[in-house]
Design a protein around this motif. Structure first.
Motif, PDB file in Angstrom:
ATOM      1  N   UNK A  33     -93.541  26.674 -22.508  1.00 11.57           N
ATOM      2  CA  UNK A  33     -93.110  28.069 -22.652  1.00 11.57           C
ATOM      3  C   UNK A  33     -92.046  28.535 -21.650  1.00 11.57           C
ATOM      4  N   UNK A  34     -92.203  28.243 -20.358  1.00  9.14           N
ATOM      5  CA  UNK A  34     -91.191  28.675 -19.389  1.00  9.14           C
ATOM      6  C   UNK A  34     -89.820  28.110 -19.733  1.00  9.14           C
ATOM      7  N   UNK A  35     -89.778  26.821 -20.003  1.00  8.35           N
ATOM      8  CA  UNK A  35     -88.505  26.179 -20.306  1.00  8.35           C
ATOM      9  C   UNK A  35     -87.896  26.706 -21.593  1.00  8.35           C
ATOM     10  N   UNK A  36     -88.702  26.877 -22.591  1.00 10.84           N
ATOM     11  CA  UNK A  36     -88.206  27.396 -23.871  1.00 10.84           C
ATOM     12  C   UNK A  36     -87.619  28.800 -23.700  1.00 10.84           C
ATOM     13  N   UNK A  37     -88.294  29.626 -22.912  1.00 15.46           N
ATOM     14  CA  UNK A  37     -87.783  30.975 -22.660  1.00 15.46           C
ATOM     15  C   UNK A  37     -86.448  30.925 -21.911  1.00 15.46           C
TER      16      UNK A  37
END
Length: 132
Positions: A33-37
């Protein structure tokens, strides 16, 4: 520079660096999630455009670092299972034949004390590869 930055720069420029290590990197940002955001915010919403900025994807695309990569994570890191997922990078490196020393440090979290406890190991690791 963050741990993931160190990995991607070394993988993209293997002729420039003789040593690389990282503390708690998000080494597969396109899969968490962090990377995708972050990638969506900086690079847009097409995951194909993220690949050149993801250490695991770089390995999958054939990039290699000529030496061993050293990565440390703490087993008590609250981000380990949801955001960091070191097993993805570990599996990717193993399948691709990239030398990786992935160390899971029992009881350590994502704090200054984690870095302070193992920075000496990382400095020795680099000194050995740089010839002191």
């Amino acid at each position: 520079m963050g741990g993931h930055g160190a990995l991607t720069i070394a993988l993209k420029n293997p002729e420039t660096y003789r040593s690389v290590s990282a503390f708690s990197p998000i080494s597969s940002p396109s899969q968490v999630p962090w990377g995708q955001k972050a990638f969506t915010g900086y690079l847009g919403d097409d995951p194909k455009t993220w690949r050149p900025y993801d250490a695991s994807e770089l390995i999958l695309s054939g990039k290699r670092f000529p030496g061993t990569i050293l990565v440390d994570h703490g087993t008590a890191d609250e981000f380990l299972e949801r955001e960091l997922k070191p097993e993805i990078f570990g599996d990717t490196c193993r399948e691709a034949g990239q030398s990786l020393e992935l160390r899971l440090q029992e009881g350590y979290d994502h704090s200054y004390y984690f870095i302070a406890s193992f920075i000496g190991d990382h400095l020795r690791f680099h000194a050995e590869r740089l010839g002191d």
